[in-house]
Design an enzyme around this catalytic site. Structure first.
Site, PDB file in Angstrom:
ATOM      1  CB  THR A  74      43.201  84.701  65.299  1.00  0.00           C
ATOM      2  OG1 THR A  74      42.008  85.372  65.302  1.00  0.00           O
ATOM      3  CG2 THR A  74      43.504  83.960  64.015  1.00  0.00           C
ATOM      4  CG  ASN A 152      31.960  84.414  68.562  1.00  0.00           C
ATOM      5  OD1 ASN A 152      31.776  83.170  68.494  1.00  0.00           O
ATOM      6  ND2 ASN A 152      31.906  85.110  67.368  1.00  0.00           N
ATOM      7  CD  GLN A 180      33.428  87.302  72.727  1.00  0.00           C
ATOM      8  OE1 GLN A 180      33.035  88.055  73.576  1.00  0.00           O
ATOM      9  NE2 GLN A 180      33.733  87.864  71.320  1.00  0.00           N
ATOM     10  CB  CYS A 326      35.073  87.076  61.759  1.00  0.00           C
ATOM     11  SG  CYS A 326      35.560  87.611  63.280  1.00  0.00           S
TER      12      CYS A 326
HETATM   13  N1  7TS Z   1      37.528  83.354  69.570  1.00  0.00           N
HETATM   14  C1  7TS Z   1      36.204  83.998  69.756  1.00  0.00           C
HETATM   15  C2  7TS Z   1      35.333  83.321  70.635  1.00  0.00           C
HETATM   16  C3  7TS Z   1      36.028  85.245  69.319  1.00  0.00           C
HETATM   17  O1  7TS Z   1      34.751  85.961  69.673  1.00  0.00           O
HETATM   18  C4  7TS Z   1      36.909  85.868  68.360  1.00  0.00           C
HETATM   19  C5  7TS Z   1      36.597  87.430  68.111  1.00  0.00           C
HETATM   20  C6  7TS Z   1      38.347  85.267  68.296  1.00  0.00           C
HETATM   21  C7  7TS Z   1      38.458  83.983  68.762  1.00  0.00           C
HETATM   22  C8  7TS Z   1      39.290  85.940  67.447  1.00  0.00           C
HETATM   23  O2  7TS Z   1      39.992  86.816  68.432  1.00  0.00           O
HETATM   24  P1  7TS Z   1      41.165  87.921  67.800  1.00  0.00           P
HETATM   25  O3  7TS Z   1      41.955  88.381  69.031  1.00  0.00           O
HETATM   26  O4  7TS Z   1      41.928  87.035  67.003  1.00  0.00           O
HETATM   27  O5  7TS Z   1      40.331  89.054  67.291  1.00  0.00           O
HETATM   28  N2  7TS Z   1      35.225  87.491  67.505  1.00  0.00           N
HETATM   29  C9  7TS Z   1      34.489  88.333  67.070  1.00  0.00           C
HETATM   30  C10 7TS Z   1      33.153  88.766  67.118  1.00  0.00           C
HETATM   31  O6  7TS Z   1      32.497  88.053  67.519  1.00  0.00           O
HETATM   32  N3  7TS Z   1      33.080  89.519  66.363  1.00  0.00           N
HETATM   33  O7  7TS Z   1      34.042  90.131  65.885  1.00  0.00           O
HETATM   34  C11 7TS Z   1      35.240  89.267  66.283  1.00  0.00           C
END
Ligand code: 7TS
Length: 387
Positions: A74, A152, A180, A326
């Site tokens: 994020t 994702n 992903q 999320c």
């Molecule tokens: N981008 C993608 C494509 C993701 O799948 C996720 C987390 C993020 C960004 C965020 O990453 P983080 O390190 O900040 O968590 N996706 C998911 C999901 O698909 N189910 O729970 C979290």
């Protein structure tokens, strides 16, 4: 007590691998100095950060100098989008897709409220964008295009090389959210003209709370976190040394084992898919099956609520998900499934199974033993179905 846990929610997060824990431990226990310190106790930690930077760079075919450590995917996405927006003139355009993760989509929408122009490209029924439409939507004001490497929720892989070529032809910057993709399919910055790329540790068996933003040499962006001189002034804040070291090790393991692991994982996923389609009438796969992550299966079960399926699976110790964790808690079908135009009767019944190197044949057999009965029971309760 449940007899077992079958974890098929690896796109939400993965187990930290024992090798990663082992690599991190000395940096929690003994080598806890600040890498910016002048004294040897702190300074000796620095070279381990630089080693991890090399390990990450090697996995994605980058130069170590192009790697910025962040706190998560994020943050990487926020830094890329806001960092480029802040380095551009107000009124500039950012182009993205309707199926991005909220950490891209909501940043773009926020930037849209502060004077930037935002275009969200639609997808077709298979979750694909139209390259001609992308080309046509890049105008004189466009400064950045952000398209994810792999989705994702459905696992659909975007043709990132072709997209990057279209974008670069127009002299515009290209960011891709590869959270992903990295560790599951080859991602190589020497092959694809990407300017900025996000990845996240906890999707490839490193801990939650560590991420990376790749920034190609020469690309200028305003930092999200102003502060000290860490990460060459591109991201202030004392480095999360143990997690950085852990991510480095996770990248090394991914590079060594990806090919064999992913072949095995894809075979298990295909067995799960075949078994479900054969035993559950009214089941349909969401997303382009020909261009999909090896570990992901998104299925809709007509006339059944995805949440009800998850609850019954959970009682058996099976972890899966509807759309993205999320957005769980909301009964709306996911924005990805909606953007693909999946009919209402199927959109509510979508379930994502995501596998990993920890998934076994017995896990898949266990799901196939129980899922058809669950779907049958729930269908019998549905007011829409007469059987
Ligand atoms: N981008 C993608 C494509 C993701 O799948 C996720 C987390 C993020 C960004 C965020 O990453 P983080 O390190 O900040 O968590 N996706 C998911 C999901 O698909 N189910 O729970 C979290």
């Amino acid at each position: 007590m449940r007899s077992r846990v079958v974890y098929l929610d690896n796109n939400a997060t993965t187990r930290v691998s024992p090798e990663v824990i082992q690599a991190m431990e000395p940096f929690l226990r003994d080598m806890w100095g600040n890498p910016s310190s002048i004294h040897t106790f702190g300074g000796q930690v620095r070279r381990h950060i630089e080693r991890a930077r090399e390990q990450v760079a090697e996995l994605i075919g980058a130069d170590p100098e192009e790697i910025i450590f962040t706190s998560c995917g994020t943050e990487s996405n926020n830094t890329a989008l806001k960092g480029i927006a802040l380095a551009s003139s107000p009124g500039s355009r950012i182009i993205t897709t309707a199926v991005e993760h909220p950490s891209v989509l909501n940043v773009c929408r926020y930037l849209g409220t502060t004077g930037f122009q935002v275009t969200e490209l639609p997808v077709d029924g298979q979750g694909r964008i139209d390259l001609d439409q992308l080309r046509e939507s890049i105008d004189e004001q466009t400064v950045l295009v952000s398209v994810m490497w792999a989705n994702n929720e459905t696992g659909v892989i975007f043709p990132v090389r072709e997209i990057a070529e279209v974008v670069k032809e127009k002299g515009v910057l290209f960011h891709t959210d590869a959270v992903q993709a990295v560790g599951k399919i080859p991602v190589d910055m020497r092959d694809v003209p990407v300017d900025l790329l996000s990845l996240s540790g906890h999707k490839l068996h490193a801990p939650k709370g560590i991420g990376v933003l790749y920034v190609r040499k020469g690309v200028k962006l305003v930092p999200l976190l102003h502060g000290g001189h860490q990460e060459k002034n591109r991201r202030g804040g004392t480095e999360n040394v143990p997690y950085i070291v852990g991510l480095g090790r996770a990248c090394e393991l991914a590079r060594e084992h990806m090919e064999e692991e992913q072949t095995r994982i894809a075979a298990l996923r295909d067995r799960l898919e075949k078994g479900i389609l054969e035993s559950c009438p009214g089941a349909r796969v969401n997303g382009d099956r020909a261009h999909r992550l090896p570990n992901t299966l998104n299925v809709s079960f007509e006339y059944v609520e995805g949440e009800s399926i998850l609850l019954l699976l959970d009682q058996l110790g099976i972890c899966a998900s509807t759309g993205s964790a999320c957005s769980s808690g909301s009964l709306e079908p996911s924005h990805v499934i909606q953007a693909m135009g999946v009919p209402f009767t199927a959109a509510h019944g979508s379930v994502r199974f995501s596998l990993s190197r920890d998934t076994t044949e017995e896990d898949i057999d266990y799901v196939l033993e129980h899922l058809p009965g669950i779907i049958r029971r729930l269908r019998q309760l549905s007011p829409f179905v007469k059987e």
